[in-house]
Design an enzyme around this catalytic site. Structure first.
Site: not given
Ligand code: UDP
Length: 310
Positions: A36, A105, A145
């Protein structure tokens, strides 16, 4: 809504953060900046509805307050990036996805997984419908990946079935646009930066392999619609306009009026020979289809890359 975007400083993640903020949501952007880029979210930092969390989703995450949705986009995603970071890629697709699902959750949040056309491997069925199980090497260089994302899909479905989690899976085909890293090694950033700087355009193999390139705004629109649509099986999102890599290189040379010659280099191991999404499901269920043509998207992307290359 209060929404967590893992990988929110990445190419797709940052466009999603921007869209959600524009809709008035509160966005938590989690990123460890492995692939990023701070630049991608620099214009969002001063927004009071935006929070940046600098960490990997591989490390356990405790968040105060409620959470409505998690968009799990954290992962290296370009072949050179995941080949350079194989263990990190496997960890974020396994431990990272587990942590993100556990958080969903505990917060009773909706969970959307960013999966990929790589789950189809080097496909023997063309174009690829969601029902195709794929042709994937479990040990080749791309497996870090491909298998991580396949595991992520399996884990997401398990949480849906075992815990009733409200999940979505989007299989993202090749996407492009502003904020791709110019050094990320994928075809479009490579070709554009090479063309703009007059360097040779590196076509791998003989360039007859195909891909289908979707512009980022179309992808974001599809993801946004999927978030709101009650459907748990995977949905392909991509542009079904298929091109050979040789054609793509020639289009970019023409659009940039570049003097760059094409040079041919070895095809990477296990490079898929053809890829094109079947998008019937997205058309029918989400009333979605890409609107931006390859050439129009490339013009925008070239303009954006031009600013960084003098
Ligand atoms: N490719 C190429 N030249 C480059 C980079 C990539 O010919 O400089 C080819 C690559 O071998 C593949 C296609 O372009 O066949 C798309 O590669 P990319 O890395 O963009 O994404 P992939 O679809 O493989 O994940």
């Amino acid at each position: 809504m209060r929404i967590l975007v893992t990988g929110g400083a990445g190419f797709i993640g940052s466009h999603l953060c921007e869209r959600l903020l524009a809709e008035g949501h509160h966005v938590l952007c989690l990123d460890n900046f492995l692939t990023g880029d701070e630049e991608n979210i620099a214009h969002l930092i001063s927004n009071r509805s935006f929070e940046l969390i600098r960490q990997s989703i591989v490390d356990s995450l405790e968040l105060n307050g409620s959470l409505d949705t998690i968009l799990h986009f954290a992962s290296p995603a370009s072949p050179p990036d995941y080949l350079k970071h194989p263990i990190e890629t496997l960890k974020v697709g396994s431990i990272g996805t587990l942590n993100a699902l556990e958080l969903a959750k505990s917060k009773k949040a909706k969970f959307l997984l960013a999966s990929t056309s790589e789950v189809y491997g080097d496909p023997l069925v063309h174009p690829q419908p969601e029902s195709y199980w794929g042709n994937v090497s479990s040990i080749g260089p791309r497996s870090v990946y491909d298998e991580a994302k396949r595991f992520s899909e399996a884990l997401t479905m398990a949480y849906h079935r075992a815990h009733g989690l409200d999940t979505r899976i989007v299989r993202i085909f090749n996407t492009f646009g502003p904020r791709m890293r110019k050094e990320d090694g994928r075809a479009i950033p490579n070709f554009i930066t090479q063309a703009l700087s007059g360097r040779p355009i590196t076509v791998y193999g003989n360039g007859s392999q195909t891909r289908s390139f979707c512009y980022i705004s179309d992808l974001v629109e599809g993801i946004r619609r999927l978030m709101d649509f009650n459907f748990h099986d995977p949905v392909n999102l991509g542009n079904p306009e298929e091109k050979t890599l040789l054609d793509l290189a020639k289009i970019i040379v023409r659009l940039t009026r570049s003097p760059s010659p094409l040079v041919f280099q070895p095809l990477p191991t296990d490079d898929p020979k053809q890829r094109c999404p079947q998008i019937q499901q997205a058309r029918q269920k989400l009333n979605w289809a890409p609107k931006i043509s390859l050439e129009d998207g490339l013009k925008e992307t070239i303009a954006w890359f031009s600013k960084g290359i003098v």
